[in-house]
Motif scaffolding. Structure first.
Motif, short mmCIF file in Angstrom:
data_model
loop_
_atom_site.label_atom_id
_atom_site.label_comp_id
_atom_site.label_asym_id
_atom_site.label_seq_id
_atom_site.Cartn_x
_atom_site.Cartn_y
_atom_site.Cartn_z
N VAL A 84 -4.73 -8.23 6.90
CA VAL A 84 -4.56 -6.95 7.59
C VAL A 84 -5.44 -5.88 6.98
O VAL A 84 -6.34 -5.34 7.61
CB VAL A 84 -3.08 -6.51 7.59
CG1 VAL A 84 -2.93 -5.14 8.25
CG2 VAL A 84 -2.23 -7.54 8.30
N ALA A 85 -5.16 -5.52 5.73
CA ALA A 85 -5.91 -4.46 5.06
C ALA A 85 -5.60 -4.49 3.57
O ALA A 85 -4.53 -4.93 3.16
CB ALA A 85 -5.57 -3.09 5.64
N ARG A 86 -6.55 -4.00 2.79
CA ARG A 86 -6.30 -3.91 1.35
C ARG A 86 -5.51 -2.66 1.02
O ARG A 86 -4.83 -2.60 0.00
CB ARG A 86 -7.62 -3.92 0.57
CG ARG A 86 -8.33 -5.25 0.57
CD ARG A 86 -9.53 -5.21 -0.36
NE ARG A 86 -9.14 -4.86 -1.73
CZ ARG A 86 -8.63 -5.71 -2.61
NH1 ARG A 86 -8.42 -6.96 -2.26
NH2 ARG A 86 -8.32 -5.32 -3.82
N GLU A 87 -5.59 -1.63 1.89
CA GLU A 87 -4.88 -0.39 1.65
C GLU A 87 -3.85 -0.16 2.74
O GLU A 87 -4.03 -0.56 3.88
CB GLU A 87 -5.84 0.80 1.60
CG GLU A 87 -6.84 0.76 0.45
CD GLU A 87 -8.05 -0.10 0.74
OE1 GLU A 87 -8.29 -0.41 1.92
OE2 GLU A 87 -8.75 -0.48 -0.22
N LEU A 88 -2.78 0.53 2.36
CA LEU A 88 -1.74 0.86 3.33
C LEU A 88 -2.15 2.06 4.17
O LEU A 88 -1.72 2.20 5.32
CB LEU A 88 -0.42 1.13 2.60
CG LEU A 88 0.83 1.35 3.43
CD1 LEU A 88 1.06 0.20 4.41
CD2 LEU A 88 2.05 1.50 2.52
N GLY A 89 -2.99 2.95 3.61
CA GLY A 89 -3.45 4.11 4.37
C GLY A 89 -3.51 5.36 3.53
O GLY A 89 -3.40 5.32 2.30
N ASP A 90 -3.69 6.51 4.19
CA ASP A 90 -3.89 7.79 3.53
C ASP A 90 -2.63 8.65 3.64
O ASP A 90 -2.28 9.12 4.72
CB ASP A 90 -5.09 8.51 4.17
CG ASP A 90 -5.56 9.70 3.36
OD1 ASP A 90 -5.03 9.92 2.25
OD2 ASP A 90 -6.46 10.41 3.83
N VAL A 91 -1.93 8.80 2.55
CA VAL A 91 -0.71 9.60 2.35
C VAL A 91 0.52 8.98 3.04
O VAL A 91 0.74 9.14 4.25
CB VAL A 91 -0.87 11.07 2.81
CG1 VAL A 91 0.39 11.87 2.44
CG2 VAL A 91 -2.08 11.71 2.17
N GLY A 92 1.29 8.29 2.24
CA GLY A 92 2.55 7.73 2.73
C GLY A 92 3.63 8.79 2.68
O GLY A 92 4.06 9.20 1.59
N ASN A 93 4.12 9.25 3.83
CA ASN A 93 4.97 10.44 3.87
C ASN A 93 6.45 10.16 4.04
O ASN A 93 7.28 11.02 3.75
CB ASN A 93 4.51 11.38 4.98
CG ASN A 93 4.70 12.83 4.64
OD1 ASN A 93 3.97 13.35 3.80
ND2 ASN A 93 5.67 13.48 5.24
N ASP A 94 6.82 8.97 4.51
CA ASP A 94 8.24 8.65 4.65
C ASP A 94 8.39 7.14 4.76
O ASP A 94 7.46 6.43 5.17
CB ASP A 94 8.84 9.33 5.88
CG ASP A 94 10.37 9.41 5.82
OD1 ASP A 94 10.94 9.12 4.75
OD2 ASP A 94 10.99 9.75 6.84
N LEU A 95 9.60 6.66 4.40
CA LEU A 95 9.89 5.23 4.42
C LEU A 95 11.35 5.02 4.76
O LEU A 95 12.23 5.59 4.11
CB LEU A 95 9.58 4.62 3.04
CG LEU A 95 9.69 3.10 2.93
CD1 LEU A 95 8.52 2.42 3.65
CD2 LEU A 95 9.72 2.66 1.47
N GLN A 96 11.61 4.21 5.79
CA GLN A 96 12.99 3.95 6.21
C GLN A 96 13.11 2.51 6.70
O GLN A 96 12.14 1.92 7.19
CB GLN A 96 13.41 4.90 7.34
CG GLN A 96 13.30 6.37 7.02
CD GLN A 96 14.35 6.87 6.07
OE1 GLN A 96 15.40 6.24 5.89
NE2 GLN A 96 14.10 8.01 5.43
N ILE A 97 14.33 1.96 6.59
CA ILE A 97 14.64 0.66 7.17
C ILE A 97 15.62 0.87 8.32
O ILE A 97 16.61 1.60 8.19
CB ILE A 97 15.25 -0.29 6.12
CG1 ILE A 97 14.17 -0.71 5.10
CG2 ILE A 97 15.84 -1.53 6.78
CD1 ILE A 97 14.71 -1.55 3.95
#
Length: 378
Positions: free
Chosen positions: A81-94
């Motif tokens: 998919v990608a080596r990076e998750l992206g630019d600025v992870g701002n929230d995380l929920q399940i």
């Protein structure tokens, strides 16, 4: 769910990638931080924001069943998919069996399998900020426009996502630069900051009726609103960041019954907050432009007694080790709490685990700007 599944999945990737010379897969750093623990909460994911423009948002995982903390698992779990998750992870929920990471400057929500962080899809939402859920739908706040200071910036909106199809099905315009949200009594409350319109900040909370997905009320609160939390009595706590000059940070209380501000806590600035029973745990690192320094504070607010009962969230003196308390989360089962230290915002941070009475249990190095935790339950 047994979180050991994640370790097994990672091991399988190592075996598979070793047969493919062209695919460079760097395994996550693993650190044993505590003895194994068996409980209904089997682990948690931690989203590291990464400095803006660096494309260094990353995902860590802690497994209670092994006591092992793993750094930067996303590229290892998703080598195609990608080596990076992206630019600025701002929230995380399940929600359900899916893990949702809001990647602000990359303009998407990354949807993963909550069992192993395997990529499912990305949902495009411009300048997305925070996410919450209700009755099969996800709600994501969006600044709507580009990432830039602009006194003429447009109003933001909340995107409504079907969590089965993972498609945006509706949008509702709210105030300027909307941030966190909570849901109570069939209504979605949205904290509007107006952070791009300095010094003309927004000062409102938009109230959306979830049945019609229309704004039914706008509550005048305080400038530059950010965080929101709710208690079991139907009260909503919303933080105002102030302007770093004359208007100091404070926390307001809104009644969901009347949709009115019922009180404010002038001496309670908030960077992040989390409910632990009837106690609101608060950490704050507030920048002061007059002193050119961060003002660090902690607090415990009793929502029944309606008073600050302690300024000593940490009781063993180890708070002196924390440079920038950036995030806080509470294990819903054990009530131990975690404080994420952003350090200098450009180098790896530290996650501290404390017992419910404020004594440090363990600590571990994280990615850059650790901030958001999502607990995994069986």
């Amino acid at each position: 769910m047994k979180t050991i599944n994640l370790i097994l999945a990672l091991s399988l990737i190592v075996a598979t990638s070793s047969c493919r010379k062209e695919l460079e897969v760097i395994p996550p750093t693993e650190t044993a931080v505590t003895p194994p623990f068996e409980g209904s909460v089997t682990g948690f994911y931690l989203l590291n924001e990464g400095n803006m423009g660096s494309n260094k948002a990353s995902l860590d995982f802690f497994d209670y069943t092994s006591g092992i903390y793993m750094m930067n698992i996303f590229p290892f779990r998703n080598p195609m998919v990608a080596r990076e998750l992206g630019d600025v992870g701002n929230d995380l929920q399940i929600y359900g069996k899916k893990l949702y990471a809001v990647i602000n400057c990359s303009n998407f929500v990354e949807v993963m399998d909550s069992r192993d962080a395997g990529h499912i899809t990305q949902i495009s939402i411009p300048n997305c900020r925070y996410i919450t859920f209700d009755k099969g739908y996800a709600y994501v706040s969006s600044y709507a426009g580009p990432v830039e200071m602009d006194p003429n910036s447009r109003k933001g909106y909340v995107a409504k996502i079907d969590t089965t199809t993972l498609q945006v099905v509706d949008e509702c315009i709210v105030g300027y630069q909307p941030e966190e949200m909570v849901i109570l009594n069939g209504k979605l409350y949205v904290a509007n900051s107006g952070g791009y319109r300095v010094p003309d900040y927004d000062h409102t909370v938009s109230v959306i009726d979830l049945a019609t997905f229309q704004v039914i009320n706008t509550i005048d609160v305080g400038i530059n609103l950010h965080r929101m939390e709710k208690d079991r009595f139907g009260n909503i706590y919303v933080s105002s960041r102030g302007d770093s000059y004359d208007i100091h940070p404070q926390t307001f209380i809104i009644s969901s019954a009347s949709d009115e501000v019922t009180d404010y806590l002038e001496l309670l600035p908030v960077s992040d907050m989390a409910m632990c029973g009837d106690s609101l745990l608060v950490v704050c690192s507030s920048w002061n432009n007059f002193t050119n320094s961060n003002e660090i504070s902690y607090a415990i607010y009793d929502v029944v007694r309606k008073e600050i009962v302690s300024r000593n969230l940490i009781t063993d003196g180890t708070d002196s080790d924390i440079r920038i308390p950036y995030g806080i989360a509470v294990n819903p089962e054990t009530k131990e709490f975690f404080i994420a230290d952003a350090k200098d915002y450009v180098t790896p941070g530290t996650l501290y685990c404390y017992s419910r009475d404020g004594v440090r249990k363990w600590m571990v190095t994280t990615g850059d700007i650790p901030a958001h935790i999502a607990f995994v339950t069986e």
